[in-house]
Design an enzyme around this catalytic site. Structure first.
Site, mmCIF file in Angstrom:
data_model
loop_
_atom_site.group_PDB
_atom_site.id
_atom_site.type_symbol
_atom_site.label_atom_id
_atom_site.label_comp_id
_atom_site.label_asym_id
_atom_site.label_seq_id
_atom_site.Cartn_x
_atom_site.Cartn_y
_atom_site.Cartn_z
ATOM 1 N N ASP A 9 78.412 43.527 3.349
ATOM 2 C CA ASP A 9 78.991 42.185 3.200
ATOM 3 C C ASP A 9 78.743 41.316 4.424
ATOM 4 O O ASP A 9 79.272 40.203 4.522
ATOM 5 C CB ASP A 9 80.496 42.276 2.915
ATOM 6 C CG ASP A 9 81.258 43.051 4.005
ATOM 7 O OD1 ASP A 9 80.639 43.459 4.998
ATOM 8 O OD2 ASP A 9 82.479 43.255 3.841
ATOM 9 N N CYS A 65 67.422 53.458 28.663
ATOM 10 C CA CYS A 65 67.034 52.854 27.389
ATOM 11 C C CYS A 65 65.929 53.648 26.703
ATOM 12 O O CYS A 65 65.898 53.774 25.472
ATOM 13 C CB CYS A 65 66.560 51.424 27.607
ATOM 14 S SG CYS A 65 67.810 50.321 28.288
#
Length: 219
Positions: A135, A44
């Site tokens: 959207d 990570c």
């Protein structure tokens, strides 16, 4: 799991920039949401550093970036210092990290990896990538196991394809790179293809079907 074309679920959570409402955070921009098993973990740390270095590329593409990790905000803030040190970064960190201590978002969004568990026997959060359009609908999802780091150069390549094909009547072939030749959509009749893509080429194949049509990348 969220399906392609679904409105991506909104959520409110604590983050390294304070309480964050996801849809409001995105505004009218594209968004990338990517998850991490835990803070202070090696893979990570490399991934977040890579995305931080690529921040100008995401910004250029009208993107907001957001990470999720299953630890608290204080841990995130301490971890950011390690990320910056290891990846030779300085200045403000370019995107927030959401706290998901109870794994509520990981469960809600289907991001758990059942084959990889932490020291307490809990499934780790998988390495998910979600691309959300202006959207608020899901345009792409990729799910990596916890043990495999993501290729964010590939994510940028996919983003270039998504943004191009959202505006132009083309598809992108295997290994396509921005600016490369595209495929004319098979749903476009020949007469319309000649108007839209006057320089397109029809490739002859043994079947005789004229479905393989390439065109220079539309501007």
């Amino acid at each position: 799991m969220v399906n392609l074309g679904d409105v991506f679920p909104n959520f409110t959570a604590e983050s390294t920039i304070g309480t964050l409402d996801f849809h409001s955070f995105l505004g009218d921009k594209w968004g990338i949401l990517f998850s991490h098993p835990a803070d202070y973990t090696p893979v990570c740390t490399t991934e977040l550093g890579k995305v931080a270095k690529l921040a100008p590329e995401f910004t250029k593409r009208n993107f907001k970036m957001l990470a999720i990790s299953c630890d608290n905000v204080n841990d995130h803030l301490g971890w950011i210092k390690d990320i910056q040190a290891y990846n030779c970064l300085s200045g403000d960190f370019p995107f927030p990290i959401v706290a998901d201590e109870k794994r509520e978002l990981a469960i809600k969004l289907g991001m758990l990896d059942p084959d990889e568990k932490d020291s307490a026997g809990m499934p780790l959060t998988a390495r998910a990538v979600f691309i959300i359009g202006p959207d608020k609908k899901l345009k792409l999802s990729i799910l990596y196991p916890a043990t495999t780091g993501r290729n964010f150069d590939e994510v940028l390549r996919v983003i270039d394809s998504l943004q191009l094909t959202a505006e132009k009547k083309v598809a992108t072939p295997a290994d396509w790179q921005a600016g490369g030749n595209c495929m004319v959509l098979p749903t476009i009749p020949s007469a319309e293809a000649k108007q839209l893509f006057p320089d397109h080429k029809v490739h002859e194949v043994p079947s005789g079907k004229q479905y393989l049509r390439t065109t220079p990348c539309p501007k």
